[in-house]
Design a protein around this motif. Sequence first.
Motif, PDB file in Angstrom:
ATOM      1  N   ASP A  77      46.611  34.646  44.130  1.00 15.72           N
ATOM      2  CA  ASP A  77      46.380  35.377  42.883  1.00 15.72           C
ATOM      3  C   ASP A  77      46.657  36.843  43.172  1.00 15.72           C
ATOM      4  O   ASP A  77      45.843  37.544  43.775  1.00 15.72           O
ATOM      5  CB  ASP A  77      44.931  35.167  42.422  1.00 15.72           C
ATOM      6  CG  ASP A  77      44.588  35.912  41.135  1.00 15.72           C
ATOM      7  OD1 ASP A  77      45.469  36.581  40.574  1.00 15.72           O
ATOM      8  OD2 ASP A  77      43.428  35.813  40.700  1.00 15.72           O
ATOM      9  N   MET A  78      47.841  37.305  42.771  1.00 15.09           N
ATOM     10  CA  MET A  78      48.275  38.680  43.032  1.00 15.09           C
ATOM     11  C   MET A  78      47.875  39.560  41.856  1.00 15.09           C
ATOM     12  O   MET A  78      48.214  39.269  40.710  1.00 15.09           O
ATOM     13  CB  MET A  78      49.796  38.707  43.223  1.00 15.09           C
ATOM     14  CG  MET A  78      50.385  40.092  43.400  1.00 15.09           C
ATOM     15  SD  MET A  78      50.001  40.808  45.016  1.00 15.09           S
ATOM     16  CE  MET A  78      51.180  39.913  46.057  1.00 15.09           C
ATOM     17  N   GLY A  79      47.177  40.664  42.145  1.00 13.42           N
ATOM     18  CA  GLY A  79      46.647  41.495  41.077  1.00 13.42           C
ATOM     19  C   GLY A  79      45.475  40.792  40.419  1.00 13.42           C
ATOM     20  O   GLY A  79      45.429  40.617  39.206  1.00 13.42           O
ATOM     21  N   CYS A  80      44.489  40.414  41.253  1.00 10.45           N
ATOM     22  CA  CYS A  80      43.466  39.456  40.798  1.00 10.45           C
ATOM     23  C   CYS A  80      42.442  40.051  39.852  1.00 10.45           C
ATOM     24  O   CYS A  80      41.711  39.298  39.201  1.00 10.45           O
ATOM     25  CB  CYS A  80      42.768  38.838  41.998  1.00 10.45           C
ATOM     26  SG  CYS A  80      41.820  40.005  43.017  1.00 10.45           S
ATOM     27  N   GLY A  81      42.344  41.395  39.753  1.00 14.52           N
ATOM     28  CA  GLY A  81      41.298  41.956  38.917  1.00 14.52           C
ATOM     29  C   GLY A  81      39.941  41.451  39.381  1.00 14.52           C
ATOM     30  O   GLY A  81      39.622  41.475  40.574  1.00 14.52           O
ATOM     31  N   PRO A  82      39.104  40.923  38.476  1.00 14.63           N
ATOM     32  CA  PRO A  82      37.801  40.395  38.872  1.00 14.63           C
ATOM     33  C   PRO A  82      37.859  38.982  39.447  1.00 14.63           C
ATOM     34  O   PRO A  82      36.816  38.350  39.638  1.00 14.63           O
ATOM     35  CB  PRO A  82      37.005  40.428  37.573  1.00 14.63           C
ATOM     36  CG  PRO A  82      38.034  40.215  36.505  1.00 14.63           C
ATOM     37  CD  PRO A  82      39.261  40.943  37.000  1.00 14.63           C
ATOM     38  N   VAL A  97      42.872  29.627  47.963  1.00 10.56           N
ATOM     39  CA  VAL A  97      43.377  30.730  47.140  1.00 10.56           C
ATOM     40  C   VAL A  97      43.101  32.046  47.864  1.00 10.56           C
ATOM     41  O   VAL A  97      41.952  32.330  48.238  1.00 10.56           O
ATOM     42  CB  VAL A  97      42.715  30.792  45.740  1.00 10.56           C
ATOM     43  CG1 VAL A  97      43.399  31.861  44.893  1.00 10.56           C
ATOM     44  CG2 VAL A  97      42.773  29.445  45.037  1.00 10.56           C
ATOM     45  N   ASP A  98      44.148  32.840  48.042  1.00 10.03           N
ATOM     46  CA  ASP A  98      43.997  34.238  48.432  1.00 10.03           C
ATOM     47  C   ASP A  98      44.052  35.081  47.162  1.00 10.03           C
ATOM     48  O   ASP A  98      44.938  34.884  46.316  1.00 10.03           O
ATOM     49  CB  ASP A  98      45.118  34.669  49.377  1.00 10.03           C
ATOM     50  CG  ASP A  98      44.996  34.048  50.754  1.00 10.03           C
ATOM     51  OD1 ASP A  98      43.901  33.553  51.094  1.00 10.03           O
ATOM     52  OD2 ASP A  98      45.994  34.047  51.499  1.00 10.03           O
ATOM     53  N   LEU A  99      43.123  36.016  47.035  1.00 14.29           N
ATOM     54  CA  LEU A  99      43.047  36.876  45.856  1.00 14.29           C
ATOM     55  C   LEU A  99      43.238  38.321  46.308  1.00 14.29           C
ATOM     56  O   LEU A  99      42.447  38.829  47.128  1.00 14.29           O
ATOM     57  CB  LEU A  99      41.708  36.708  45.134  1.00 14.29           C
ATOM     58  CG  LEU A  99      41.391  35.294  44.637  1.00 14.29           C
ATOM     59  CD1 LEU A  99      40.520  34.547  45.656  1.00 14.29           C
ATOM     60  CD2 LEU A  99      40.693  35.318  43.288  1.00 14.29           C
ATOM     61  N   LEU A 100      44.280  38.969  45.817  1.00 14.00           N
ATOM     62  CA  LEU A 100      44.645  40.304  46.273  1.00 14.00           C
ATOM     63  C   LEU A 100      44.636  41.299  45.115  1.00 14.00           C
ATOM     64  O   LEU A 100      45.052  40.974  44.005  1.00 14.00           O
ATOM     65  CB  LEU A 100      46.051  40.298  46.889  1.00 14.00           C
ATOM     66  CG  LEU A 100      46.345  39.287  47.988  1.00 14.00           C
ATOM     67  CD1 LEU A 100      47.776  39.484  48.494  1.00 14.00           C
ATOM     68  CD2 LEU A 100      45.349  39.379  49.133  1.00 14.00           C
ATOM     69  N   ASP A 101      44.198  42.513  45.404  1.00 14.25           N
ATOM     70  CA  ASP A 101      44.283  43.597  44.430  1.00 14.25           C
ATOM     71  C   ASP A 101      44.254  44.914  45.180  1.00 14.25           C
ATOM     72  O   ASP A 101      43.599  45.027  46.232  1.00 14.25           O
ATOM     73  CB  ASP A 101      43.141  43.536  43.422  1.00 14.25           C
ATOM     74  CG  ASP A 101      43.484  44.237  42.109  1.00 14.25           C
ATOM     75  OD1 ASP A 101      43.657  43.538  41.094  1.00 14.25           O
ATOM     76  OD2 ASP A 101      43.597  45.485  42.103  1.00 14.25           O
ATOM     77  N   ILE A 102      44.933  45.908  44.644  1.00 11.44           N
ATOM     78  CA  ILE A 102      44.951  47.229  45.261  1.00 11.44           C
ATOM     79  C   ILE A 102      43.699  48.022  44.921  1.00 11.44           C
ATOM     80  O   ILE A 102      43.389  49.017  45.568  1.00 11.44           O
ATOM     81  CB  ILE A 102      46.234  47.987  44.839  1.00 11.44           C
ATOM     82  CG1 ILE A 102      46.525  49.146  45.795  1.00 11.44           C
ATOM     83  CG2 ILE A 102      46.143  48.441  43.382  1.00 11.44           C
ATOM     84  CD1 ILE A 102      47.883  49.780  45.602  1.00 11.44           C
ATOM     85  N   ASN A 103      42.954  47.573  43.912  1.00 11.11           N
ATOM     86  CA  ASN A 103      41.765  48.257  43.429  1.00 11.11           C
ATOM     87  C   ASN A 103      40.538  47.735  44.187  1.00 11.11           C
ATOM     88  O   ASN A 103      40.163  46.571  44.054  1.00 11.11           O
ATOM     89  CB  ASN A 103      41.612  48.021  41.926  1.00 11.11           C
ATOM     90  CG  ASN A 103      40.480  48.815  41.307  1.00 11.11           C
ATOM     91  OD1 ASN A 103      39.635  49.365  42.005  1.00 11.11           O
ATOM     92  ND2 ASN A 103      40.458  48.870  39.981  1.00 11.11           N
ATOM     93  N   LEU A 130      50.507  44.786  47.087  1.00 10.74           N
ATOM     94  CA  LEU A 130      51.356  43.593  47.037  1.00 10.74           C
ATOM     95  C   LEU A 130      51.011  42.696  48.226  1.00 10.74           C
ATOM     96  O   LEU A 130      49.861  42.343  48.424  1.00 10.74           O
ATOM     97  CB  LEU A 130      52.829  43.970  46.963  1.00 10.74           C
ATOM     98  CG  LEU A 130      53.253  44.674  45.661  1.00 10.74           C
ATOM     99  CD1 LEU A 130      54.751  44.969  45.655  1.00 10.74           C
ATOM    100  CD2 LEU A 130      52.884  43.867  44.416  1.00 10.74           C
ATOM    101  N   PHE A 131      51.997  42.326  49.073  1.00 10.46           N
ATOM    102  CA  PHE A 131      51.772  41.316  50.104  1.00 10.46           C
ATOM    103  C   PHE A 131      51.293  41.899  51.438  1.00 10.46           C
ATOM    104  O   PHE A 131      51.241  41.173  52.435  1.00 10.46           O
ATOM    105  CB  PHE A 131      53.067  40.541  50.357  1.00 10.46           C
ATOM    106  CG  PHE A 131      53.521  39.684  49.213  1.00 10.46           C
ATOM    107  CD1 PHE A 131      53.039  38.400  49.048  1.00 10.46           C
ATOM    108  CD2 PHE A 131      54.441  40.167  48.295  1.00 10.46           C
ATOM    109  CE1 PHE A 131      53.464  37.605  47.992  1.00 10.46           C
ATOM    110  CE2 PHE A 131      54.881  39.374  47.230  1.00 10.46           C
ATOM    111  CZ  PHE A 131      54.384  38.092  47.086  1.00 10.46           C
ATOM    112  N   SER A 132      50.931  43.169  51.491  1.00 11.76           N
ATOM    113  CA  SER A 132      50.690  43.825  52.777  1.00 11.76           C
ATOM    114  C   SER A 132      49.582  43.160  53.598  1.00 11.76           C
ATOM    115  O   SER A 132      49.620  43.205  54.833  1.00 11.76           O
ATOM    116  CB  SER A 132      50.366  45.306  52.563  1.00 11.76           C
ATOM    117  OG  SER A 132      49.174  45.462  51.803  1.00 11.76           O
ATOM    118  N   ALA A 133      48.600  42.540  52.947  1.00 18.23           N
ATOM    119  CA  ALA A 133      47.463  41.951  53.672  1.00 18.23           C
ATOM    120  C   ALA A 133      47.693  40.502  54.084  1.00 18.23           C
ATOM    121  O   ALA A 133      46.857  39.925  54.787  1.00 18.23           O
ATOM    122  CB  ALA A 133      46.197  42.037  52.817  1.00 18.23           C
TER     123      ALA A 133
END
Length: 253
Positions: A77-82, A97-103, A130-133
């Motif tokens: 889930d890219m840009g997962c928000g909450p 599921v990996d959940l990623l967000d810059i926030n 993005l995919f950095s992590a």
Amino acid sequence: MALTPQQQKQVRLQLQRHKRDSGVRSIQLDNEGREHLDLWISEGVFGSDLMSSGIVLTSFLHDVNNRALYANKDCLDMGCGPGTMGIIMAKNGARSVDLLDINAKAITDTKRNMKHHDVGDRCLALGSDLFSAVKKKQYGCIVFSHPFFPEEAQNFGQEVYDDEMLRRSMLGGQGTLLKRFFGEMTQGKHFLSNGNLIMYYFHFAGLENQPLTHISQYGLRSIYQQDIPSTTSLQKGDFSIYVIQHKEKERIV
């Protein structure tokens, strides 16, 4: 400014509606209103309960007819928000599921919501540009909740909402973020080697951040499109949900 006056008005409305207290919010999952997903959403985190785009994609993923897109797969889930989309996938059959967000606020909310919905054993939430992590991982399904409007977040609306991270959830520049996403995702086919990319789009926002504007140059094609009009919530107009794959694939798996 890249936005038209009508688009500026829309984004300002979205930002203004996000000026609210942190708390538990409910997202309707079906047309009959019998099923809901309750999430803690902090002030400054993308309100998937407020935005038609979040509501539309959540309902799409929850629909039993669409669960084969991610069931029994390792998902992102890219840009997962909450954590909305990732939690729905985890509850409905995703293997992981990996959940990623810059926030950072969004990641904090996601971890809280994962615990509440008891999906922490198969979910991992990480702060990431993005995919950095998650370098060199492979997914059977990626859901990307990307910003629609063609303006840089740092250049718009500080007087409306001074949290740049929130503005970045809505404003993605003129295709730059999408091009970076597609480039990272397809380089060496690390991330989507044999699976489905699910994206949505609010057509009112124009062509710059429309996924179909960019995918062919990265060896991708849309193999399914569902068009959904929205007459309620904050974003009124036509939406599309796309299932995208590498061109050489012949079918959804």
